[in-house]
Every structure is written in structure tokens, then in C-alpha cells.
Write a protein that holds these residues in place. Structure first.
Motif, mmCIF file in Angstrom:
data_model
loop_
_atom_site.group_PDB
_atom_site.id
_atom_site.type_symbol
_atom_site.label_atom_id
_atom_site.label_comp_id
_atom_site.label_asym_id
_atom_site.label_seq_id
_atom_site.Cartn_x
_atom_site.Cartn_y
_atom_site.Cartn_z
ATOM 1 N N HIS A 40 42.161 -86.765 45.102
ATOM 2 C CA HIS A 40 41.989 -86.402 46.506
ATOM 3 C C HIS A 40 43.205 -86.813 47.323
ATOM 4 C CE1 HIS A 40 37.391 -86.675 45.809
ATOM 5 N NE2 HIS A 40 37.869 -85.512 45.457
ATOM 6 N N SER A 41 43.538 -86.003 48.312
ATOM 7 C CA SER A 41 44.679 -86.323 49.163
ATOM 8 C C SER A 41 44.305 -87.288 50.276
ATOM 9 C CB SER A 41 45.275 -85.046 49.759
ATOM 10 O OG SER A 41 44.286 -84.347 50.497
ATOM 11 N N ASN A 42 43.000 -87.378 50.597
ATOM 12 C CA ASN A 42 42.564 -88.358 51.582
ATOM 13 C C ASN A 42 41.215 -88.940 51.168
ATOM 14 O OD1 ASN A 42 40.303 -86.898 52.807
ATOM 15 N ND2 ASN A 42 41.883 -85.542 53.630
ATOM 16 N N ILE A 43 40.920 -90.097 51.708
ATOM 17 C CA ILE A 43 39.730 -90.847 51.292
ATOM 18 C C ILE A 43 38.434 -90.211 51.803
ATOM 19 C CG2 ILE A 43 39.499 -92.518 53.157
ATOM 20 C CD1 ILE A 43 39.439 -94.620 50.783
ATOM 21 N N ARG A 44 38.499 -89.383 52.834
ATOM 22 C CA ARG A 44 37.296 -88.727 53.355
ATOM 23 C C ARG A 44 36.612 -87.866 52.300
ATOM 24 N NH1 ARG A 44 38.508 -86.781 59.504
ATOM 25 N NH2 ARG A 44 38.303 -88.847 60.431
ATOM 26 N N MET A 45 37.393 -87.144 51.528
ATOM 27 C CA MET A 45 36.812 -86.314 50.477
ATOM 28 C C MET A 45 36.142 -87.192 49.432
ATOM 29 S SD MET A 45 36.012 -83.417 49.304
ATOM 30 C CE MET A 45 36.945 -82.230 50.208
ATOM 31 N N THR A 46 36.747 -88.312 49.110
ATOM 32 C CA THR A 46 36.170 -89.237 48.133
ATOM 33 C C THR A 46 34.850 -89.781 48.642
ATOM 34 O OG1 THR A 46 38.417 -89.851 47.526
ATOM 35 C CG2 THR A 46 36.652 -91.259 46.716
ATOM 36 N N GLN A 47 34.786 -90.106 49.907
ATOM 37 C CA GLN A 47 33.563 -90.637 50.485
ATOM 38 C C GLN A 47 32.428 -89.617 50.394
ATOM 39 O OE1 GLN A 47 35.256 -91.668 54.270
ATOM 40 N NE2 GLN A 47 35.464 -93.822 53.697
ATOM 41 N N HIS A 48 32.771 -88.355 50.404
ATOM 42 C CA HIS A 48 31.765 -87.302 50.230
ATOM 43 C C HIS A 48 31.144 -87.380 48.832
ATOM 44 C CE1 HIS A 48 29.911 -83.343 50.233
ATOM 45 N NE2 HIS A 48 30.549 -83.070 49.126
ATOM 46 N N TYR A 49 31.973 -87.619 47.837
ATOM 47 C CA TYR A 49 31.497 -87.695 46.455
ATOM 48 C C TYR A 49 30.828 -89.020 46.135
ATOM 49 C CZ TYR A 49 33.837 -83.450 44.912
ATOM 50 O OH TYR A 49 34.205 -82.161 44.733
ATOM 51 N N ALA A 50 31.338 -90.087 46.681
ATOM 52 C CA ALA A 50 30.939 -91.429 46.276
ATOM 53 C C ALA A 50 29.951 -92.031 47.258
ATOM 54 C CB ALA A 50 32.176 -92.312 46.162
ATOM 55 N N ARG A 51 28.690 -91.978 46.914
ATOM 56 C CA ARG A 51 27.662 -92.600 47.744
ATOM 57 C C ARG A 51 27.697 -94.107 47.512
ATOM 58 N NH1 ARG A 51 24.930 -88.946 44.647
ATOM 59 N NH2 ARG A 51 25.038 -86.882 45.507
#
Length: 72
Positions: A40-51
């Protein structure tokens, strides 16, 4: 899924959620590193995946308590 009795359709999207939450975050991998691992280029997308897991919250709070007690 059929062999394991999983009713949900398994996709790469499901696999990414599972890896981020169950494999990485549950084993103390930082959100920043999970973001890099998933590309991911930013952490926001990761936060979507990672509960966030309740167990990780409890672990972090225990660590805060230990550190607080050491300083007092």
C-alpha cells in the motif's frame, strides 16, 4: 473452502484481510510494516484491511500498565 467447511467464497480480497488481521497484526507486526507488506502507498488502505483485534488492544494496555508501573 469446501474441504474446511467454510461457507464464504474465498478470494484474494478475503486472503488479504485474513493475512493483515490474523497473521500480521496478531503477531505484533506494526501497521506500517503491514502496509509495506501489502504494497500500500498509504496506511489508510491498510487500516481498511486490518481490523484491530481485541487481543491486541489488551496486550498493548498490559504493556502500558507495565511501563507506567516501572516509572512510578
Amino acid at each position: 473452502a469446501d474441504v474446511c467447511g467454510i461457507a464464504k467464497r474465498l478470494t484474494t480480497h478475503v486472503a488479504r484481510h485474513t493475512a493483515a488481521t490474523v497473521v500480521f497484526l496478531a503477531n505484533d507486526v506494526s501497521m506500517e510494516n503491514v502496509s509495506k507488506i501489502l504494497g500500500h502507498s498509504n496506511i489508510r488502505m491498510t487500516q481498511h484491511y486490518a481490523r484491530v483485534l481485541d487481543s491486541s488492544i489488551m496486550r498493548d494496555m498490559v504493556n502500558v500498565e507495565k511501563n507506567f508501573c516501572k516509572k512510578g
